[in-house]
Design a protein around this motif. Structure first.
Motif, PDB file in Angstrom:
ATOM      1  N   GLN A 275       0.821  -1.206   0.000  1.00 20.34           N
ATOM      2  CA  GLN A 275       0.000   0.000   0.000  1.00 20.34           C
ATOM      3  C   GLN A 275       0.858   1.260   0.000  1.00 20.34           C
ATOM      4  N   GLY A 276       1.954   1.228   0.752  1.00 20.44           N
ATOM      5  CA  GLY A 276       2.832   2.394   0.813  1.00 20.44           C
ATOM      6  C   GLY A 276       3.458   2.712  -0.532  1.00 20.44           C
ATOM      7  N   THR A 277       3.895   1.676  -1.240  1.00 23.78           N
ATOM      8  CA  THR A 277       4.499   1.922  -2.552  1.00 23.78           C
ATOM      9  C   THR A 277       3.465   2.423  -3.552  1.00 23.78           C
ATOM     10  N   ALA A 278       2.185   2.137  -3.307  1.00 24.09           N
ATOM     11  CA  ALA A 278       1.116   2.614  -4.176  1.00 24.09           C
ATOM     12  C   ALA A 278       0.665   4.027  -3.816  1.00 24.09           C
ATOM     13  N   GLY A 279       1.302   4.619  -2.779  1.00 21.88           N
ATOM     14  CA  GLY A 279       1.005   6.000  -2.430  1.00 21.88           C
ATOM     15  C   GLY A 279       0.075   6.189  -1.257  1.00 21.88           C
ATOM     16  N   ARG A 280      -0.288   5.110  -0.564  1.00 27.02           N
ATOM     17  CA  ARG A 280      -1.197   5.224   0.576  1.00 27.02           C
ATOM     18  C   ARG A 280      -0.405   5.356   1.871  1.00 27.02           C
ATOM     19  N   ASP A 281      -0.917   6.167   2.788  1.00 23.32           N
ATOM     20  CA  ASP A 281      -0.313   6.309   4.112  1.00 23.32           C
ATOM     21  C   ASP A 281      -0.860   5.206   5.004  1.00 23.32           C
ATOM     22  N   THR A 282      -0.004   4.338   5.473  1.00 23.65           N
ATOM     23  CA  THR A 282      -0.433   3.187   6.273  1.00 23.65           C
ATOM     24  C   THR A 282      -0.490   3.479   7.765  1.00 23.65           C
ATOM     25  N   VAL A 284       2.192   4.060   9.458  1.00 24.47           N
ATOM     26  CA  VAL A 284       3.516   3.747   9.991  1.00 24.47           C
ATOM     27  C   VAL A 284       4.578   4.499   9.199  1.00 24.47           C
ATOM     28  N   LEU A 285       4.673   4.229   7.909  1.00 27.46           N
ATOM     29  CA  LEU A 285       5.629   4.915   7.050  1.00 27.46           C
ATOM     30  C   LEU A 285       4.902   5.702   5.973  1.00 27.46           C
ATOM     31  N   SER A 286       5.475   6.828   5.591  1.00 25.59           N
ATOM     32  CA  SER A 286       4.967   7.578   4.457  1.00 25.59           C
ATOM     33  C   SER A 286       5.242   6.802   3.171  1.00 25.59           C
ATOM     34  N   PRO A 287       4.505   7.088   2.093  1.00 27.54           N
ATOM     35  CA  PRO A 287       4.816   6.428   0.820  1.00 27.54           C
ATOM     36  C   PRO A 287       6.271   6.631   0.391  1.00 27.54           C
ATOM     37  N   THR A 288       6.809   7.828   0.624  1.00 25.40           N
ATOM     38  CA  THR A 288       8.195   8.095   0.241  1.00 25.40           C
ATOM     39  C   THR A 288       9.163   7.203   1.001  1.00 25.40           C
ATOM     40  N   MET A 289       8.953   7.048   2.310  1.00 28.25           N
ATOM     41  CA  MET A 289       9.845   6.213   3.105  1.00 28.25           C
ATOM     42  C   MET A 289       9.646   4.735   2.776  1.00 28.25           C
ATOM     43  N   THR A 290       8.424   4.346   2.445  1.00 29.18           N
ATOM     44  CA  THR A 290       8.203   2.959   2.043  1.00 29.18           C
ATOM     45  C   THR A 290       8.989   2.637   0.781  1.00 29.18           C
ATOM     46  N   LEU A 294      12.348  -0.014  -0.045  1.00 24.99           N
ATOM     47  CA  LEU A 294      12.462  -0.971  -1.132  1.00 24.99           C
ATOM     48  C   LEU A 294      13.535  -0.600  -2.155  1.00 24.99           C
ATOM     49  N   THR A 295      14.311   0.427  -1.875  1.00 22.07           N
ATOM     50  CA  THR A 295      15.366   0.839  -2.805  1.00 22.07           C
ATOM     51  C   THR A 295      16.580  -0.063  -2.634  1.00 22.07           C
ATOM     52  N   PRO A 296      17.025  -0.737  -3.702  1.00 20.99           N
ATOM     53  CA  PRO A 296      18.163  -1.657  -3.566  1.00 20.99           C
ATOM     54  C   PRO A 296      19.432  -0.927  -3.164  1.00 20.99           C
ATOM     55  N   GLN A 297      20.231  -1.570  -2.301  1.00 25.05           N
ATOM     56  CA  GLN A 297      21.514  -1.029  -1.860  1.00 25.05           C
ATOM     57  C   GLN A 297      22.654  -1.826  -2.498  1.00 25.05           C
TER      58      GLN A 297
END
Length: 460
Positions: A275-282, A284-290, A294-297
């Motif tokens: 849901q966070g990656t789809a832009g919804r505020d869950t 817990v984390l903002s969509p941006t932080m979600t 998931l950003t590869p390191q």
């Protein structure tokens, strides 16, 4: 014995999944050999397993199979299991929430917020991002836990390898950011930083930051498990199917290994990421932080999560004493599954079951690898026969047995060796490629890493 929560429309799919556990590798020119779940549980001596399946961003069904312990009650969707390293992504979400609250900085040295313990002065200073992504240069990969009734170290004793601690001191022994190396030890340092900064015990902190907001009401990071919850929990079993004396091991390493949970609760966690990656505020984390999570390191690892299928899916596996677990979820299509088991052979069981789920719902990943085969010439077969060695690892053997080219990657465990070409050999028990170097030099064995074995004799 089975306990479930599922609508009638899913029961036919569930029946096909239960009857069709699938292998990791199979021959492309032959029917895939499947196995019934109950048969696999008996073969692998895993008493119980619990499953939750996600479809379209919602929990489609949950199901319990087998028993919480041999001779004990049936596993239900409410039965608690240790999640092992699936604890890490849940702890990572909490750390990232603290970043958004301004209590941690993602890229500042973690030592700046450590007060109850400090890294030795002559060591590197990894950041929170590096600890979460296993790029902090830290040692201690995993933890064996502490058997019931045995002394358990404090967190500071654990970090310094003192008292009853059964692992090495947790230290930075490589330049932070220089390489990827799996380190549960880095998550223990993070656990200390989070509790120092919040002024709360870790289990209470995790309840407030993640578990309660996501409705993961059955879950806890309390170690050991409170007596009030023991009746709802599964017991761990060894590879022979025997319960460990005294029950579950204690893991003071709560951030990397301390979560008790159910597949339903962990499905809620996975759905929150979707849901966070789809832009919804869950909450817990903002969509941006979600999306940052998931950003590869490095090495297809993000912040607390392993990435699959070029970032289309995320997940994690878990392995505590007597408990094995798996979580896989897709970022966009809203599908996924969580599997928890109470046996030391549960990893193989969970993998076969996950492939059955993937096959049923036509996932892009987690499918059986189908390999074509050809027949090698007698000369080529003879050239492969022999004993192969590599310094620091067990040797293995290739032989002709009853007209079939066979390989024993482990002593006494013979299995057929197949050829996709004269330059690529494979087995069905694991995803490895065996590549002949030349007639005399040996073989390259490529799996999670590449190993070169030297042929030391052609007589076997």
């Amino acid at each position: 014995m089975i306990a479930s929560s599922s609508p009638a429309g899913d029961r036919e799919a569930m029946a096909r999944i239960e009857a069709g556990l699938r292998p990791l590798v199979a021959l492309a020119d032959a029917p895939v050999k499947t196995e019934k779940l109950q048969d696999a549980m008996a073969r692998l001596k895993v008493p119980g397993v619990s499953v939750a399946v996600i479809r379209g961003g919602k929990v489609a069904w949950t199901q319990g199979y087998g028993v919480a312990w041999v001779g004990g009650p049936a596993v239900t969707p409410e039965t608690l299991f240790q999640a092992g390293s699936v604890s890490k992504p849940v702890a990572a979400m909490a750390a990232l929430r603290m970043v958004e609250q301004g209590k941690l900085d993602l890229d500042s040295p973690v030592d700046t917020v450590l007060t109850g313990w400090k890294l030795p002065a002559d060591e590197g200073r990894p950041s929170v991002r590096q600890l979460l992504s296993h790029t902090g240069g830290m040692n201690v990969s995993g933890f064996p836990g502490y058997a019931a009734g045995k002394p358990v170290p404090s967190l500071v004793q654990l970090l310094d390898g003192k008292g009853p601690t059964n692992t090495a001191p947790i230290r930075v022994d490589a330049a932070p950011g220089s390489a990827w190396r799996y380190s549960g030890g880095g998550y223990v340092v993070l656990q200390q930083a989070m509790t120092d900064r919040a002024g709360q015990p870790f289990d209470a902190l995790m309840r407030d930051l993640v578990l309660a907001p996501l409705g993961m009401t059955a879950s806890t990071f309390a170690q050991p498990l409170p007596a009030a919850l023991a009746a709802k929990s599964a017991l761990p079993h060894d590879r022979q199917g025997n319960a460990f004396p005294g029950g579950a091991f204690t893991y003071p390493e709560q951030a990397p290994a301390g979560l008790w949970s159910t597949p339903l609760d962990l499905a809620k966690f996975a759905i929150a990421i979707q849901q966070g990656t789809a832009g919804r505020d869950t909450g817990v984390l903002s969509p941006t932080m979600t999306r940052t999570m998931l950003t590869p390191q490095m090495n297809d690892y993000a912040l607390g999560l392993q990435l699959q299928d070029k970032g289309q899916a995320f997940g994690h596996g878990g392995s505590n004493m007597g408990f094995k677990s798996a979580l896989v979820a897709f970022v966009e299509r809203g599908d996924g599954a969580v599997i928890l088991t109470n046996g030391d052979n549960g990893g193989e069981l969970a993998a076969g079951l996950m492939r059955a789920i993937a096959h049923e719902y036509k996932w892009a990943g987690n499918q059986t690898i189908l390999r074509p085969t050809l027949t090698l010439t007698p000369q080529a077969r003879k050239a492969l026969v022999g004993q192969y060695k590599m310094s620091g690892l067990s040797d293995f053997h290739i032989a002709e047995r009853d007209g079939q080219l066979m390989i024993a990657l482990r002593p006494g465990q013979w299995e057929p060796l197949y050829a996709e070409s004269d330059k690529l050999l494979f087995v069905l028990s694991r995803n490895v490629e065996i590549r002949p170097i030349d007639a005399d030099s040996g073989l390259n064995v490529l799996g999670s890493s590449s190993k070169r074995y030297t042929r030391v004799t052609g007589l076997w």
